[in-house]
Design a protein around this motif. Structure first.
Motif, PDB file in Angstrom:
ATOM      1  N   LYS A  31     -33.681   4.417  -6.240  1.00  6.20           N
ATOM      2  CA  LYS A  31     -33.551   4.282  -7.687  1.00  6.20           C
ATOM      3  C   LYS A  31     -32.688   3.072  -7.999  1.00  6.20           C
ATOM      4  N   ARG A  43     -29.613   5.115  -6.400  1.00 10.77           N
ATOM      5  CA  ARG A  43     -29.603   5.845  -5.131  1.00 10.77           C
ATOM      6  C   ARG A  43     -30.031   4.889  -4.033  1.00 10.77           C
ATOM      7  N   ILE A  57     -24.351  16.414  -8.562  1.00 14.59           N
ATOM      8  CA  ILE A  57     -23.793  15.142  -8.086  1.00 14.59           C
ATOM      9  C   ILE A  57     -22.428  15.367  -7.438  1.00 14.59           C
ATOM     10  N   SER A 110     -17.147   9.258 -15.429  1.00 15.54           N
ATOM     11  CA  SER A 110     -18.370   8.879 -14.734  1.00 15.54           C
ATOM     12  C   SER A 110     -18.056   7.701 -13.817  1.00 15.54           C
ATOM     13  N   LEU A 144     -25.690  19.562 -12.978  1.00 16.77           N
ATOM     14  CA  LEU A 144     -25.679  18.211 -12.421  1.00 16.77           C
ATOM     15  C   LEU A 144     -25.284  18.281 -10.943  1.00 16.77           C
ATOM     16  N   GLU A 191     -27.053   2.827 -13.675  1.00 16.65           N
ATOM     17  CA  GLU A 191     -26.575   4.203 -13.648  1.00 16.65           C
ATOM     18  C   GLU A 191     -27.566   5.099 -12.901  1.00 16.65           C
ATOM     19  N   GLY A 192     -27.029   5.896 -11.987  1.00 15.88           N
ATOM     20  CA  GLY A 192     -27.866   6.807 -11.223  1.00 15.88           C
ATOM     21  C   GLY A 192     -28.550   6.162 -10.033  1.00 15.88           C
ATOM     22  N   TYR A 246     -28.269  15.240  -2.434  1.00 17.26           N
ATOM     23  CA  TYR A 246     -26.891  14.799  -2.319  1.00 17.26           C
ATOM     24  C   TYR A 246     -26.177  15.444  -1.146  1.00 17.26           C
ATOM     25  N   ASP A 300     -23.595   7.527  -8.904  1.00 13.28           N
ATOM     26  CA  ASP A 300     -24.008   8.695  -9.683  1.00 13.28           C
ATOM     27  C   ASP A 300     -23.145   9.881  -9.248  1.00 13.28           C
TER      28      ASP A 300
END
Length: 205
Positions: A11, A35, A136, A96, A134, A32-33, A56, A75
């Motif tokens: 990602k 991977r 994460i 974040s 979430l 953002e986010g 994860y 993330d």
């Protein structure tokens, strides 16, 4: 001569397999986010890319915490505490990791310690992530607090009194939450030496 590595981006601005960190960074920096992960051989990278985005929980298998050595998982949630004196006025927060936007902030409490703040910050973060579904990671720079969370007990030597009664009530609630809830979020140690201060740091050093 540095060994050739292959970087998989699942990602990012562009997904694929890249042969240098510079190329990989262009695809994920500020995204953002994102991977991504590095691999020792092109074959491993191709297999991983074809398999799709890993869970994860697989982060736990990486030698250093992060998408690959030297870089945190963006993330994720980063938590930290600050204390003026120890004990002293204490507060904690979560942000974040990708955007540094504050997610929660508690305090100030009149008589606390850094370790208690770090402990409460991790548990608050886990509770928040579970509530919002979430999956994460949570980053903390405190090995003491991480151990307390794993033990489900804040092993503080702080004496309970009228000034910090509210704080001790929060600690009891946090311990009870850990005993009565399960979670899948990895709790990872922030690599301060490699990455600088954790992004939830209050900047008061």
């Amino acid at each position: 001569m540095a060994k050739q590595k292959f970087y998989v981006v699942w990602k990012g601005r562009e997904s694929g397999i890249f042969r240098s960190w510079k190329e990989c960074e262009e695809k994920i920096k500020g995204f953002e986010g994102a991977r991504y992960k590095s691999f020792e051989t092109e074959g491993e990278a191709r297999e991983a890319f074809a398999a799709g985005v890993p869970s994860y929980n697989s982060i736990k298998q990486i030698k250093k915490p992060g998408a690959f050595a030297g870089h945190p998982v963006l993330d994720s949630l980063s938590v930290d505490a600050a204390c003026s004196g120890n004990p002293g006025v204490m507060e904690y927060r979560g942000v974040s990791t990708a955007t540094k936007n504050e997610i929660f902030h508690q305090g100030p409490f009149p008589e606390g310690t850094v370790n208690i703040g770090e402990f409460l910050a991790i548990v608050h973060g886990l509770s928040y992530l579970k509530k919002h579904n979430l999956p994460i990671p949570v980053y903390s720079d405190s090995m003491t607090a991480i151990k307390w969370v794993k033990d489900k007990k804040a092993n503080t030597k702080l004496t309970r009194n009228q000034k910090n009664e509210e704080l001790f009530i929060l600690v009891e609630r946090a311990e009870n939450w850990l005993r009565t809830n399960s979670y899948n979020n990895p709790i990872l140690k922030w690599d301060t030496a490699s990455w600088g201060e954790i992004y939830a740091d209050f900047g008061r050093k």
